[in-house]
Design a protein around this motif. Structure first.
Motif, PDB file in Angstrom:
ATOM      1  N   VAL A  59      20.169  52.161 -11.810  1.00 15.52           N
ATOM      2  CA  VAL A  59      19.870  52.621 -10.457  1.00 15.52           C
ATOM      3  C   VAL A  59      19.394  51.400  -9.676  1.00 15.52           C
ATOM      4  N   LEU A  60      19.137  51.590  -8.398  1.00 13.00           N
ATOM      5  CA  LEU A  60      18.656  50.497  -7.558  1.00 13.00           C
ATOM      6  C   LEU A  60      17.201  50.744  -7.191  1.00 13.00           C
ATOM      7  N   ASP A  62      14.483  49.107  -4.644  1.00 15.90           N
ATOM      8  CA  ASP A  62      14.400  48.182  -3.516  1.00 15.90           C
ATOM      9  C   ASP A  62      15.676  47.359  -3.406  1.00 15.90           C
ATOM     10  N   GLY A  63      16.809  47.992  -3.672  1.00  8.60           N
ATOM     11  CA  GLY A  63      18.102  47.349  -3.536  1.00  8.60           C
ATOM     12  C   GLY A  63      18.554  46.525  -4.720  1.00  8.60           C
ATOM     13  N   ARG A  64      17.706  46.350  -5.719  1.00  4.64           N
ATOM     14  CA  ARG A  64      18.066  45.552  -6.902  1.00  4.64           C
ATOM     15  C   ARG A  64      18.369  46.491  -8.062  1.00  4.64           C
ATOM     16  N   ARG A  65      19.360  46.151  -8.841  1.00  2.40           N
ATOM     17  CA  ARG A  65      19.742  47.023  -9.958  1.00  2.40           C
ATOM     18  C   ARG A  65      18.769  46.875 -11.123  1.00  2.40           C
ATOM     19  N   VAL A  66      18.472  48.009 -11.727  1.00  7.87           N
ATOM     20  CA  VAL A  66      17.529  48.062 -12.844  1.00  7.87           C
ATOM     21  C   VAL A  66      18.025  49.094 -13.855  1.00  7.87           C
ATOM     22  N   ASN A  67      17.549  48.958 -15.079  1.00 11.71           N
ATOM     23  CA  ASN A  67      17.807  49.968 -16.107  1.00 11.71           C
ATOM     24  C   ASN A  67      16.674  50.983 -16.049  1.00 11.71           C
ATOM     25  N   ASP A  80      11.344  52.060  -3.240  1.00  7.19           N
ATOM     26  CA  ASP A  80      12.566  52.795  -2.902  1.00  7.19           C
ATOM     27  C   ASP A  80      13.502  52.802  -4.099  1.00  7.19           C
ATOM     28  N   VAL A  81      13.929  53.982  -4.498  1.00  8.16           N
ATOM     29  CA  VAL A  81      14.861  54.141  -5.609  1.00  8.16           C
ATOM     30  C   VAL A  81      16.132  54.792  -5.056  1.00  8.16           C
ATOM     31  N   ALA A 120      27.480  47.776  -9.533  1.00  4.21           N
ATOM     32  CA  ALA A 120      28.390  47.066  -8.633  1.00  4.21           C
ATOM     33  C   ALA A 120      27.779  46.910  -7.237  1.00  4.21           C
ATOM     34  N   VAL A 121      27.110  47.944  -6.742  1.00 13.34           N
ATOM     35  CA  VAL A 121      26.432  47.839  -5.442  1.00 13.34           C
ATOM     36  C   VAL A 121      25.404  46.711  -5.487  1.00 13.34           C
ATOM     37  N   GLY A 122      24.608  46.679  -6.549  1.00 14.55           N
ATOM     38  CA  GLY A 122      23.612  45.621  -6.705  1.00 14.55           C
ATOM     39  C   GLY A 122      24.243  44.256  -6.858  1.00 14.55           C
ATOM     40  N   ALA A 123      25.339  44.169  -7.624  1.00 16.76           N
ATOM     41  CA  ALA A 123      26.012  42.893  -7.845  1.00 16.76           C
ATOM     42  C   ALA A 123      26.590  42.342  -6.543  1.00 16.76           C
ATOM     43  N   LEU A 124      27.170  43.207  -5.735  1.00 18.48           N
ATOM     44  CA  LEU A 124      27.705  42.766  -4.444  1.00 18.48           C
ATOM     45  C   LEU A 124      26.599  42.227  -3.543  1.00 18.48           C
ATOM     46  N   ALA A 125      25.457  42.900  -3.534  1.00 21.92           N
ATOM     47  CA  ALA A 125      24.324  42.443  -2.724  1.00 21.92           C
ATOM     48  C   ALA A 125      23.784  41.109  -3.239  1.00 21.92           C
TER      49      ALA A 125
END
Length: 178
Positions: A59-60, A62-67, A80-81, A120-125
């Motif tokens: 999930v994201l 604060d905009g960063r991907r996490v496990n 923010d999640v 992928a959303v996190g990787a693009l950011a």
């Protein structure tokens, strides 16, 4: 016998999930994934390995991907999640990556798909912000957006496993959105 709930190992925690605040009294040992699935009914993120090795729970925050299976929920108070359920195109439609996954048939069983999409959303950011990966050209200018070719996408998504082997379609779907 005291009927009061034991609160010494619990804290009131507020998480903004998909834009909506949720204040919960949480056991300090509970991980974000369990709170999302069991308390908030958001079952997109999956419990795969429960050790942070498969990425199904991505999930994201604060905009960063996490496990989500590794993060204690109380440590995220006020953050923010965003889950796959909260991704949109800015309106009511699916996020461009969700649509690309559908268009490219980038899934088979679908179990890993929510984690793949959030990752992928996190990787693009991250690439847009200039964060290099292990395969980024070392001579690339620091802080500038990183161009995403297939090798760069594969590296950035390497923490998300797909048992069905839909990787070629996943890479194509991400490339469609770039």
């Amino acid at each position: 016998m005291n009927s009061e709930p034991i609160t010494e190992h619990r804290s009131e925690t507020t998480l903004r999930v998909n834009g909506e605040p949720h204040t919960l009294l949480l056991d300090h040992r509970r991980v974000l994934l369990d709170v999302l699935r069991e308390d908030l009914g958001l079952t997109g993120a999956k419990k795969g390995c429960d050790h942070g090795q498969c990425g199904a729970c991505t999930v994201l925050v604060d905009g960063r991907r996490v496990n989500g299976c590794l993060l204690l929920a109380v440590s995220l108070d006020g953050r923010d999640v965003t889950t796959v359920e909260g991704l949109t195109d800015g309106g009511d439609g699916p996020h461009p990556l969700q649509q690309a996954f559908l268009d490219r048939d980038a899934f088979q069983c679908g179990y890993c798909t929510p984690g793949q999409i959030c990752s992928a959303v996190g990787a693009l950011a991250e690439a847009a912000a200039g964060h290099p990966s292990h395969v980024t050209d070392p001579s690339a200018s620091s802080g500038r957006p990183v161009p995403l070719d297939a090798a760069e996408i594969r590296e950035r998504l390497s923490g998300n496993l797909c048992r069905c082997g839909a990787y070629p379609h996943i890479i194509e779907a991400v490339r469609d959105v770039i």
